[in-house]
Design a protein around this motif. Structure first.
Motif, short mmCIF file in Angstrom:
data_model
loop_
_atom_site.label_atom_id
_atom_site.label_comp_id
_atom_site.label_asym_id
_atom_site.label_seq_id
_atom_site.Cartn_x
_atom_site.Cartn_y
_atom_site.Cartn_z
N ALA A 324 -2.43 -8.01 7.39
CA ALA A 324 -2.46 -7.16 5.88
C ALA A 324 -3.65 -6.49 5.82
O ALA A 324 -4.73 -6.99 6.32
CB ALA A 324 -2.60 -8.74 5.02
N LEU A 325 -3.46 -5.23 5.01
CA LEU A 325 -4.58 -4.48 4.99
C LEU A 325 -4.58 -3.84 3.59
O LEU A 325 -3.46 -3.81 2.82
CB LEU A 325 -4.20 -3.14 5.75
N ALA A 326 -5.92 -3.68 3.12
CA ALA A 326 -6.33 -3.33 1.82
C ALA A 326 -6.75 -1.87 1.80
O ALA A 326 -7.52 -1.53 2.79
CB ALA A 326 -7.28 -4.34 1.04
N ILE A 327 -6.27 -1.08 0.98
CA ILE A 327 -6.67 0.42 1.21
C ILE A 327 -7.37 1.12 0.03
O ILE A 327 -6.88 0.65 -1.50
CB ILE A 327 -5.18 1.45 1.18
N GLU A 328 -8.32 1.53 0.50
CA GLU A 328 -9.17 2.37 -0.93
C GLU A 328 -8.39 3.38 -1.33
O GLU A 328 -7.80 4.22 -0.84
CB GLU A 328 -10.27 2.76 -0.28
N GLU A 329 -8.41 3.37 -3.02
CA GLU A 329 -7.61 4.23 -3.67
C GLU A 329 -8.07 5.68 -3.44
O GLU A 329 -7.07 6.57 -3.38
CB GLU A 329 -8.13 4.14 -5.27
N GLU A 330 -9.21 6.11 -3.21
CA GLU A 330 -9.70 7.57 -2.85
C GLU A 330 -9.10 7.95 -1.69
O GLU A 330 -9.47 9.36 -1.43
CB GLU A 330 -11.07 7.60 -3.03
N ARG A 331 -8.46 7.23 -0.84
CA ARG A 331 -7.98 7.92 0.45
C ARG A 331 -6.47 8.67 -0.06
O ARG A 331 -6.10 9.31 0.91
CB ARG A 331 -7.74 6.89 1.51
N LEU A 332 -5.90 8.17 -0.86
CA LEU A 332 -4.53 8.49 -0.86
C LEU A 332 -4.23 9.95 -1.16
O LEU A 332 -3.40 10.55 -0.68
CB LEU A 332 -3.93 7.71 -2.02
N LEU A 333 -5.10 10.80 -1.97
CA LEU A 333 -4.72 12.05 -2.24
C LEU A 333 -4.83 12.94 -1.00
O LEU A 333 -4.01 13.69 -0.42
CB LEU A 333 -5.97 12.79 -3.08
N GLU A 334 -5.78 12.63 -0.27
CA GLU A 334 -6.17 13.34 1.14
C GLU A 334 -4.86 13.21 2.04
O GLU A 334 -4.10 14.22 2.62
CB GLU A 334 -7.21 13.03 1.96
N VAL A 335 -4.14 11.99 2.21
CA VAL A 335 -3.00 11.48 2.98
C VAL A 335 -1.82 12.39 2.39
O VAL A 335 -0.91 12.80 3.02
CB VAL A 335 -2.73 10.02 3.06
N LEU A 336 -1.46 12.37 1.08
CA LEU A 336 -0.49 12.82 0.25
C LEU A 336 -0.41 14.45 0.58
O LEU A 336 0.46 15.10 0.94
CB LEU A 336 -0.38 12.66 -1.30
N VAL A 337 -1.83 15.20 0.56
CA VAL A 337 -1.96 16.59 0.85
C VAL A 337 -1.49 16.84 2.31
O VAL A 337 -0.61 17.72 2.45
CB VAL A 337 -3.29 17.01 0.42
#
Length: 385
Positions: A324-337
């Motif tokens: 199980a992994l918890a992901i920090e919110e601020e990483r998502l935009l870079e991944v989406l782009v």
């Protein structure tokens, strides 16, 4: 009325905690132990071979698996074309030597994987005599419930957090549903439903037996799409966790039918750092999860502080050697782009969280060359606008 090519294989309900049994065709919600009911089937390898032959000529929707579904009246089912979603291979962003496939659920009728479970739940509610249905939702489940209720001629009520995108509320009202909102999280929204006592059936996650049956078709599809060989990993964005419960069940049923062996994918629960009750419970070695206090995430599909099926999710993780992994919110935009520019894929935030989780697993050495990883991209990004 059942499929003219064979009997319905579903036979009864079994309590997921005590193994207590209940009749299949009577309205029921949680067991006396306060646990979800699961549908039990009459299965054997001879049936499995016949089942596999039937699949060769069936349309590519979840209804191709009709014998492994609890539907009683197949010909008169509510069917909007749910299921049958593609696997898309990552070409430029996968870890070296690892085959990564995106299970693209955004193409379902209302734009998310929720259509699978709510299709089955609404069909069964209609078959068993419900006049109205309701649930609390972060958004996608509300879209699915209102669509299938409208198609089935059932009254419908949904309750959502007040910061749910306005487009979601508008689409639910357009389907004729009563829409309630509340400050706070999904748990707070659920409290609004207690204001009513008009007999609507609550179809919230795992509070009735049939959403898990619809969601398990994701596992049935994976097995068939991969030539009846399961992947090494399944990365799944986890709120209520019905999909993990359902897929784990699907794989057991396919093994009993003789269609797959004993190998199981390792499940990876993916949550946001601001709301990660399952991650915390897994890391602490617990069999159930404490409610998450002050849940904070803009990924509203993962803002679920408490899951009624927590013990089933954790059981699936431990039985498959998962994590199980918890992901920090601020990483998502870079991944989406990056996924849009390098893979041509538009992801929802839950799908982006799973891509970030894949990168974390690769960085810590859990993904090996030659392995196959399936990432669930669970919602069309347009649903989040």
């Amino acid at each position: 009325m059942v499929d003219s090519k064979g009997d319905r294989w579903a036979k009864e309900l079994i309590c997921s905690k005590t193994d207590e049994k209940a009749p299949l065709d009577e309205a029921t919600f949680l067991s006396a132990a306060g646990a979800p009911w699961l549908v039990d089937y009459d299965l054997d390898p001879e049936k499995g071979q016949d089942f596999r032959r039937r699949l060769l000529v069936r349309p590519w929707t979840l209804w191709r698996y009709r014998e492994l579904l609890p539907i009683a009246d197949f010909r008169n089912r509510i069917d909007l074309g749910e299921g049958g979603t593609p696997l898309v291979r990552l070409r430029r962003t996968a870890p070296p030597g690892v085959r990564v496939l995106i299970k693209e659920e955004g193409g379902n009728p209302t734009g998310s994987f929720k259509d699978r479970g709510l299709s089955m739940a609404v069909n069964r509610a209609k078959e068993l005599g419900a006049e109205g249905v309701e649930l609390a939702s972060a958004g996608n489940a509300a879209l699915a419930l209102t669509a299938y209720a409208a198609a089935g001629g059932l009254k419908c009520r949904v309750a959502m957090p007040e910061d749910t995108p306005a487009s979601i509320l508008q689409r639910c009202r357009a389907m004729g549903a009563e829409v309630l909102t509340s400050p706070g999280t999904l748990v707070d929204a659920a409290g609004r439903l207690k204001e009513f006592d008009d007999g609507y059936w609550n179809l919230s996650t795992l509070k009735e037996p049939y959403r898990a049956e619809g969601k398990k078709t994701m596992g049935l599809e994976l097995a068939e799409q991969l030539g009846w060989r399961l992947p090494d990993w399944i990365l799944y964005p986890t709120g209520g966790g019905t999909g993990i419960v359902g897929m784990h069940k699907a794989f057991a049923e396919l093994e009993t039918l003789g269609l797959i062996g004993s190998h199981r994918p390792r499940f990876a629960v993916v949550q946001m750092a601001g709301c990660a009750p399952m991650v915390k419970a897994f890391e602490e070695g617990k069999e159930s999860a404490d409610p998450w206090q002050n849940a904070q995430t803009r990924v509203w599909g993962l803002r679920v502080p408490q899951a009624i099926g927590d013990f089933l999710i954790l059981r699936a993780l431990r039985e498959t050697g998962g994590t199980a992994l918890a992901i920090e919110e601020e990483r998502l935009l870079e991944v989406l782009v990056r996924m849009a520019r390098e893979e041509g894929l538009r992801l929802g935030p839950e799908g982006a969280a799973c891509v970030a989780a894949m990168e974390d697993l690769a960085a810590r050495g859990d993904l090996e060359p030659g392995q196959t990883v399936v990432i669930f991209q669970t919602g069309n990004p347009d649903n989040y606008l």
